[in-house]
Motif scaffolding. Sequence first.
Motif, PDB file in Angstrom:
ATOM      1  N   ALA A 306       0.839  -1.203   0.000  1.00 29.57           N
ATOM      2  CA  ALA A 306       0.000   0.000   0.000  1.00 29.57           C
ATOM      3  C   ALA A 306       0.874   1.253   0.000  1.00 29.57           C
ATOM      4  O   ALA A 306       0.576   2.238  -0.689  1.00 29.57           O
ATOM      5  CB  ALA A 306      -0.923  -0.013   1.212  1.00 29.57           C
ATOM      6  N   ALA A 307       1.997   1.188   0.744  1.00 30.44           N
ATOM      7  CA  ALA A 307       2.875   2.366   0.831  1.00 30.44           C
ATOM      8  C   ALA A 307       3.564   2.634  -0.510  1.00 30.44           C
ATOM      9  O   ALA A 307       3.794   3.789  -0.888  1.00 30.44           O
ATOM     10  CB  ALA A 307       3.911   2.157   1.929  1.00 30.44           C
ATOM     11  N   ALA A 313      -6.995  -0.999  -6.008  1.00 34.20           N
ATOM     12  CA  ALA A 313      -8.419  -1.127  -6.347  1.00 34.20           C
ATOM     13  C   ALA A 313      -8.823  -2.591  -6.281  1.00 34.20           C
ATOM     14  O   ALA A 313      -7.981  -3.478  -6.425  1.00 34.20           O
ATOM     15  CB  ALA A 313      -8.660  -0.593  -7.761  1.00 34.20           C
ATOM     16  N   GLU A 314     -10.117  -2.817  -6.066  1.00 35.24           N
ATOM     17  CA  GLU A 314     -10.607  -4.192  -6.063  1.00 35.24           C
ATOM     18  C   GLU A 314     -10.928  -4.583  -7.511  1.00 35.24           C
ATOM     19  O   GLU A 314     -11.882  -4.070  -8.102  1.00 35.24           O
ATOM     20  CB  GLU A 314     -11.854  -4.327  -5.168  1.00 35.24           C
ATOM     21  N   ARG A 323      -1.091  -0.784  -7.963  1.00 39.18           N
ATOM     22  CA  ARG A 323      -0.367  -0.271  -9.129  1.00 39.18           C
ATOM     23  C   ARG A 323       0.963   0.290  -8.634  1.00 39.18           C
ATOM     24  O   ARG A 323       0.997   1.262  -7.869  1.00 39.18           O
ATOM     25  CB  ARG A 323      -1.218   0.831  -9.781  1.00 39.18           C
ATOM     26  N   ILE A 324       2.066  -0.339  -9.031  1.00 35.98           N
ATOM     27  CA  ILE A 324       3.393   0.144  -8.628  1.00 35.98           C
ATOM     28  C   ILE A 324       4.186   0.380  -9.914  1.00 35.98           C
ATOM     29  O   ILE A 324       4.546  -0.577 -10.614  1.00 35.98           O
ATOM     30  CB  ILE A 324       4.117  -0.872  -7.716  1.00 35.98           C
ATOM     31  N   GLY A 325       4.444   1.623 -10.245  1.00 33.06           N
ATOM     32  CA  GLY A 325       5.100   1.942 -11.525  1.00 33.06           C
ATOM     33  C   GLY A 325       4.240   1.437 -12.663  1.00 33.06           C
ATOM     34  O   GLY A 325       3.049   1.747 -12.745  1.00 33.06           O
ATOM     35  N   GLU A 326       4.846   0.602 -13.515  1.00 27.10           N
ATOM     36  CA  GLU A 326       4.115   0.057 -14.669  1.00 27.10           C
ATOM     37  C   GLU A 326       3.491  -1.304 -14.369  1.00 27.10           C
ATOM     38  O   GLU A 326       2.976  -1.961 -15.254  1.00 27.10           O
ATOM     39  CB  GLU A 326       5.082  -0.103 -15.877  1.00 27.10           C
ATOM     40  N   LEU A 329       0.155  -5.626  -9.140  1.00 35.06           N
ATOM     41  CA  LEU A 329       0.394  -6.776  -8.272  1.00 35.06           C
ATOM     42  C   LEU A 329      -0.917  -7.066  -7.549  1.00 35.06           C
ATOM     43  O   LEU A 329      -1.500  -6.169  -6.932  1.00 35.06           O
ATOM     44  CB  LEU A 329       1.507  -6.476  -7.256  1.00 35.06           C
ATOM     45  N   HIS A 330      -1.381  -8.316  -7.637  1.00 34.06           N
ATOM     46  CA  HIS A 330      -2.714  -8.644  -7.133  1.00 34.06           C
ATOM     47  C   HIS A 330      -2.619  -9.468  -5.845  1.00 34.06           C
ATOM     48  O   HIS A 330      -2.026 -10.550  -5.864  1.00 34.06           O
ATOM     49  CB  HIS A 330      -3.492  -9.457  -8.169  1.00 34.06           C
ATOM     50  N   VAL A 331      -3.230  -8.997  -4.781  1.00 31.86           N
ATOM     51  CA  VAL A 331      -3.223  -9.732  -3.503  1.00 31.86           C
ATOM     52  C   VAL A 331      -4.605 -10.324  -3.271  1.00 31.86           C
ATOM     53  O   VAL A 331      -5.619  -9.632  -3.407  1.00 31.86           O
ATOM     54  CB  VAL A 331      -2.852  -8.787  -2.335  1.00 31.86           C
TER      55      VAL A 331
END
Length: 422
Positions: A306-307, A313-314, A323-326, A329-331
């Motif tokens: 998150a940081a 988003a869900e 969304r990190i850069g390009e 990553l899905h949790v």
Amino acid sequence: MSETLSAESALARDGAARIEWVRRHSPVLDGYVRDAVNDGALRGTRIAVVVHLEAKTAFLATVLADAGAEVIAAGSNPRTTDASVVAALRERGMTVVADAGGDYGSWERELRAAADCEPDYIIDDGAELTMRTAEHRPDVFARLKGVSEETTTGTARLQAMSAAGRLPFPALTANDARCKHLFDNRYATGQTTLQAILRLTNRQIAGARVAVVGYGYVGKGLALYAKALGARTFVTEVDPVRALEAHTDGHTVGARRDVFPQAQIIITATGGMRAIGAADLPHLAHDVILANAGHHDLEVDTEALAAAAASAAESRPGITSYRIGERDLHVLAGGALVNIAGGSGHPVEVMDLTFAVQGLGVHHLASTSLDPGVHILPKALDDSIAAAKLASYGIRLDELRTDQLDDHTARMAGTADGGSPA
Ligand SMILES: NC(=O)c1ccc[n+]([C@@H]2O[C@H](COP(=O)([O-])OP(=O)(O)OC[C@H]3O[C@@H](n4cnc5c(N)ncnc54)[C@H](O)[C@@H]3O)[C@@H](O)[C@H]2O)c1
């Protein structure tokens, strides 16, 4: 008001039906264990059952209540409590200090309320109630007569307390019983974790690159099931023997920075914290699915994600996409145990074994006098559970004849002539 009442009783009916389904498929708990614990040893005792509060746990709670115990039920994770089961247990008159849909704040309050019920015994998961009782109600903690602990993580916590001289009662590590970890950790977690990941994502497993972090009993099951479904399996470990075992079992073993960039699905099973932490984020591939099967909700460090993320988003129910850069990553399931928070939990047949261990464990604590410290269930009880399960399948077991012993062993046993010991 009457609408509310009927909604509540419909919920309770649904919960009761789920518990009955469990009973039907739990021959050991509903037969052998029920008979064994019904000898009066539990009558009048107060037992807190603090395991993921769904139908299988509820059935264990009812077996103990039927044996005369006053049972207090609570959940071991705020995301895994089933509202219908809570309603059914309440309707039956059981004290339930848990509600579905809560958060970590409400869960803390529930566990404190469970400690305030002043249990004699705790059937715990992750030592969550035991630890909170020590902090919140040291008077109750000092009077506790015993704890039977479900998990690897909770066992480590109890052992740490014992080593520090801070465990004034006997604790049984149900997890160390072979009838628990050989089946629950390995097969049940393997099956249900893969099931939950596939259901939540609707993705294909055959041909997918799946990495498992930690090759303990849980990790072995995850890798086994993923491979059986056609995945290409990778393992990262910190223990050299287990890493070698994973290699010998046919998985590709490597360091996380070599494995993570290739993985399309990563499943954590270490029992520790931050198995995927801030330092790992640069090594994760775009579109990777991150799922946790270990006890801690922070094995996948969702706080670090998150940081680092520009947005979250869900994407689908149960999938948070960062969304990190390009990269996305899905949790799954917010990082909680995916097979329970995002699935139906373990198969009933396996929990029949695990809860047989827990039921006989608390009965053993109540009917024998063990020293303070961490103990394992006596082998004879462990064996008796497996024997009851085999009998329920109609499987007969051989007994070793004395003429099958080697000569030296037979001499030591005093049966060298194949006859009875003198
Ligand atoms: N999801 C479920 O339903 C379920 C069921 C049973 C157990 N569990 C939990 O799963 C976890 C694992 O249980 P287990 O019985 O396999 O434990 P285990 O101790 O047998 O195995 C854990 C493995 O992880 C390895 N490990 C630790 N930290 C690591 C790291 N940072 N990177 C790579 N490897 C690491 C250890 O060396 C060990 O081999 C525990 O938290 C346990 O409570 C979950």
